[in-house]
Structures are given as C-alpha cells and as structure tokens.
Enzyme design. Structure first.
Site, PDB file in Angstrom:
ATOM      1  N   LYS A  25       0.830  -1.200   0.069  1.00  0.00           N
ATOM      2  CA  LYS A  25       0.053  -0.011  -0.034  1.00  0.00           C
ATOM      3  C   LYS A  25       0.717   1.211   0.029  1.00  0.00           C
ATOM      4  O   LYS A  25       0.402   2.238   0.536  1.00  0.00           O
ATOM      5  CB  LYS A  25      -1.141  -0.113   1.175  1.00  0.00           C
ATOM      6  CG  LYS A  25      -2.062  -1.028   1.193  1.00  0.00           C
ATOM      7  CD  LYS A  25      -3.168  -0.867   0.157  1.00  0.00           C
ATOM      8  CE  LYS A  25      -4.159  -1.912   0.347  1.00  0.00           C
ATOM      9  NZ  LYS A  25      -5.165  -1.718  -0.797  1.00  0.00           N
ATOM     10  N   ARG A  26       2.225   1.009  -0.509  1.00  0.00           N
ATOM     11  CA  ARG A  26       3.095   2.267  -0.335  1.00  0.00           C
ATOM     12  C   ARG A  26       3.100   2.770   1.003  1.00  0.00           C
ATOM     13  O   ARG A  26       3.423   4.365   1.224  1.00  0.00           O
ATOM     14  CB  ARG A  26       2.702   3.332  -1.675  1.00  0.00           C
ATOM     15  CG  ARG A  26       2.561   2.744  -2.792  1.00  0.00           C
ATOM     16  CD  ARG A  26       2.949   3.472  -4.051  1.00  0.00           C
ATOM     17  NE  ARG A  26       1.913   4.799  -3.842  1.00  0.00           N
ATOM     18  CZ  ARG A  26       2.264   6.051  -4.635  1.00  0.00           C
ATOM     19  NH1 ARG A  26       3.096   5.949  -5.504  1.00  0.00           N
ATOM     20  NH2 ARG A  26       1.483   6.941  -4.406  1.00  0.00           N
ATOM     21  N   ALA A  62       3.019   6.968   1.185  1.00  0.00           N
ATOM     22  CA  ALA A  62       2.423   7.815   0.276  1.00  0.00           C
ATOM     23  C   ALA A  62       1.167   8.441   1.043  1.00  0.00           C
ATOM     24  O   ALA A  62       0.150   8.871   0.231  1.00  0.00           O
ATOM     25  CB  ALA A  62       1.882   6.616  -0.674  1.00  0.00           C
ATOM     26  N   LEU A  66      -6.887   6.408   1.931  1.00  0.00           N
ATOM     27  CA  LEU A  66      -7.961   7.053   1.956  1.00  0.00           C
ATOM     28  C   LEU A  66      -9.008   6.297   1.549  1.00  0.00           C
ATOM     29  O   LEU A  66     -10.354   6.672   1.825  1.00  0.00           O
ATOM     30  CB  LEU A  66      -7.963   7.667   0.418  1.00  0.00           C
ATOM     31  CG  LEU A  66      -6.849   8.670   0.030  1.00  0.00           C
ATOM     32  CD1 LEU A  66      -6.691   9.170  -1.386  1.00  0.00           C
ATOM     33  CD2 LEU A  66      -7.033  10.145   0.950  1.00  0.00           C
ATOM     34  N   GLY A 109       0.301  12.580   3.961  1.00  0.00           N
ATOM     35  CA  GLY A 109       0.778  12.327   5.174  1.00  0.00           C
ATOM     36  C   GLY A 109       2.174  11.824   5.613  1.00  0.00           C
ATOM     37  O   GLY A 109       2.532  12.096   6.615  1.00  0.00           O
ATOM     38  N   GLU A 112       3.890  14.897   6.117  1.00  0.00           N
ATOM     39  CA  GLU A 112       3.541  15.554   7.428  1.00  0.00           C
ATOM     40  C   GLU A 112       4.590  14.780   8.547  1.00  0.00           C
ATOM     41  O   GLU A 112       4.835  15.227   9.531  1.00  0.00           O
ATOM     42  CB  GLU A 112       2.197  15.480   7.669  1.00  0.00           C
ATOM     43  CG  GLU A 112       1.394  16.325   6.821  1.00  0.00           C
ATOM     44  CD  GLU A 112      -0.014  16.011   7.119  1.00  0.00           C
ATOM     45  OE1 GLU A 112      -0.681  17.063   7.441  1.00  0.00           O
ATOM     46  OE2 GLU A 112      -0.924  15.053   6.628  1.00  0.00           O
ATOM     47  N   GLU A 132      -3.604  17.105  -1.468  1.00  0.00           N
ATOM     48  CA  GLU A 132      -4.707  17.138  -0.896  1.00  0.00           C
ATOM     49  C   GLU A 132      -5.752  17.927  -1.774  1.00  0.00           C
ATOM     50  O   GLU A 132      -7.140  17.601  -1.877  1.00  0.00           O
ATOM     51  CB  GLU A 132      -4.785  17.793   0.750  1.00  0.00           C
ATOM     52  CG  GLU A 132      -4.156  16.830   1.617  1.00  0.00           C
ATOM     53  CD  GLU A 132      -2.581  16.644   1.303  1.00  0.00           C
ATOM     54  OE1 GLU A 132      -2.063  15.759   2.351  1.00  0.00           O
ATOM     55  OE2 GLU A 132      -1.898  17.212   0.672  1.00  0.00           O
ATOM     56  N   ARG A 135      -7.531  16.002  -4.016  1.00  0.00           N
ATOM     57  CA  ARG A 135      -8.327  14.906  -3.492  1.00  0.00           C
ATOM     58  C   ARG A 135      -9.589  15.485  -2.909  1.00  0.00           C
ATOM     59  O   ARG A 135     -10.154  14.703  -2.421  1.00  0.00           O
ATOM     60  CB  ARG A 135      -7.475  14.024  -2.582  1.00  0.00           C
ATOM     61  CG  ARG A 135      -6.233  13.414  -3.012  1.00  0.00           C
ATOM     62  CD  ARG A 135      -6.437  12.273  -3.935  1.00  0.00           C
ATOM     63  NE  ARG A 135      -5.118  11.682  -4.106  1.00  0.00           N
ATOM     64  CZ  ARG A 135      -4.273  11.767  -5.051  1.00  0.00           C
ATOM     65  NH1 ARG A 135      -4.807  12.677  -6.003  1.00  0.00           N
ATOM     66  NH2 ARG A 135      -3.264  11.261  -5.428  1.00  0.00           N
ATOM     67  N   GLY A 140      -3.981  17.194   7.452  1.00  0.00           N
ATOM     68  CA  GLY A 140      -4.538  16.955   9.015  1.00  0.00           C
ATOM     69  C   GLY A 140      -3.555  16.368   9.855  1.00  0.00           C
ATOM     70  O   GLY A 140      -4.027  16.075  10.971  1.00  0.00           O
TER      71      GLY A 140
END
Length: 260
Positions: A25-26, A62, A66, A109, A112, A132, A135, A140
């Site tokens: 899932k990277r 990544a 989501l 993220g 982040e 973001e 998307r 966040g």
C-alpha cells in the site's frame, strides 16, 4: 499482519530503527499503522538515544489511507486528525532526536510524518507532494504548521493547489530535507547521523529539539532571554563539564573542513 509487523522495531545499539511495513500500500497510514507507530515511538523514547524512521518497499509513505478516510463523519475526522497530531508531537517534542530516511513517495501524510522528524535524509528517488487539493481534502497531520514553516506558505500553497511534485534536490533547496544521497543510501546515512547524535550529551540534545522551536515562536528579546537560561542549564551538567575539559585537554576530536 500484526501491529509488530505493520511497523517493525529494531534497536541498533543506541539507535531505534522504526520501519513502516505496508509496502503493498506504499506504506499508506491506516488506523492500525498509526497506532503501531505510536507504540514504536514511545518505546524508542524509553530505550534509545536517537531514532530513525524509514519505509519498506519502494516508497517511504504515500500518505493517508484514503479507503478508511472516505468513510469518516466530520467529528470522526477531527478525532482522527488529533490522533495523528499526538503521535507526531511525540516525535517532534519527545526525549530524543528523530531522523527520517526518505525514498520514493513522501506524499501527503508521509510528508507530514517526515516534517515531524528533526533531520530528513532523502535519496535520489525521493519526491515530495501534497495532493490534498486534488483529492478534495486538507492536510490533517500537522502539515499546515510544520511543512508551512519548513518551506514557506507560498510553496506549500503551490503544492496543495496544483498537485506539484518536488524532487529530492529541489526539496533540499526548499528545506523539505537537509541531505540528499544516492539511491538506496538514505537509511544507512540516517542511521550514521543518528549514531552521531546519540553520542551527544543528553541535555544538549533535549535543549536543541525543544528550545529552538520555541525560540522561533518568540520575539527577539524573549528568544535571547530563553537562550541564556538554556545555555546555562546545559553547561552546568556533569557531562558538559567532562566534555569541555576533554576539549581543553586536547583529548576531544577537533572539527575539520568538510572536504577532509
């Protein structure tokens, strides 16, 4: 996959190596991964003097999973964001310095998370992005504070509005990372840096990672006043006295030009 497998933890001498292990899932950050990361970070604070965060597979991280995020209600989204804040704050404002070894995607993220570490090492395959805006969401995990301060609001706005990707070399110029190394070399390089930091006086490391961000938030006069107190406290420790005497006795290693 258990929590101990989704985030691997290894103690390499005085350095904790924390590996995001969701390569299929990277290394997207799911609820389970963030909980496992929190446990690993807490453990590192108790038994290591420095830590490295890296990612398994072809990418560092990544970003947000989501598939989980799209199902959240607004209040669940707030609690989810605050949970990320708590984990990343433990990294940034804990007991030990954290280094990140970056490769492949450092996106959303993932950026982040990297921004919460104190030193970021990117290899030549690294690219940064904050998609973001494309998307339909917003950062966040503390990005509006940390990434904005690192690279500036104008550049962060550009990345979020346009989906622009930034190379490792450009990222170094933008302060998204402090080192750029060859492909596949980021982890070993970051561990070497962490080993060096682990040899520092514990009080000095603590002062560096806690005082400098606070000084940045202060007025000039308040920053200078805090600096005086922190400098005095750090220099009064027994370890500082031992290290200063070693320097005066010419038994401590001397600095040299980086070319040597």
């Amino acid at each position: 996959m258990s929590d101990s497998e989704i985030v691997r933890y290894e103690l390499d001498g005085e350095v904790a190596v924390i590996t995001l292990n969701r390569p299929e899932k990277r290394n997207a950050v799911s609820d389970r991964l963030i909980r496992a990361l929190a446990d690993a970070v807490t453990r590192a604070q108790t038994e290591a003097k420095a830590a490295v965060i890296c990612g398994a597979g072809k990418h560092f991280c990544a970003g947000l999973d989501l598939g989980e995020h799209v199902k959240r209600t607004p209040i669940e989204g707030v609690h989810h964001s605050r949970g990320w804040h708590a984990v990343f704050e433990t990294i940034e404002a804990g007991r030990i310095p954290f280094f990140s070894a970056l490769h492949g995607a450092v996106v959303g993220g993932g950026l982040e998370l990297a921004a919460a570490t104190h030193i970021r090492v990117a290899d030549a395959t690294t690219f940064f992005a904050l998609p973001e805006g494309t998307r339909g969401i917003f950062v966040g995990g503390g990005g509006s504070v940390r990434v904005g301060r690192l690279t500036g609001v104008a550049r962060m706005t550009d990345m979020m509005l346009t989906g622009r990707t930034v190379s490792a070399e450009q990222g170094e110029q933008w302060n998204l990372c402090q080192y750029v190394v060859g492909a596949g070399e980021a982890k070993s390089f970051a561990i070497d840096l962490a080993r060096k930091a682990a040899q520092n006086a514990e009080m000095s490391n603590y002062a560096i990672i806690h005082a400098l961000p606070r000084v940045e938030d202060m007025s000039r006069a308040d920053g200078l006043f805090l600096e005086s107190f922190v400098a005095s406290m750090a220099a009064s420790s027994p370890e500082a006295e031992e290290r200063l005497n070693a320097f005066l006795d010419k038994t401590a290693a001397r600095l040299s030009h980086p070319s040597t």
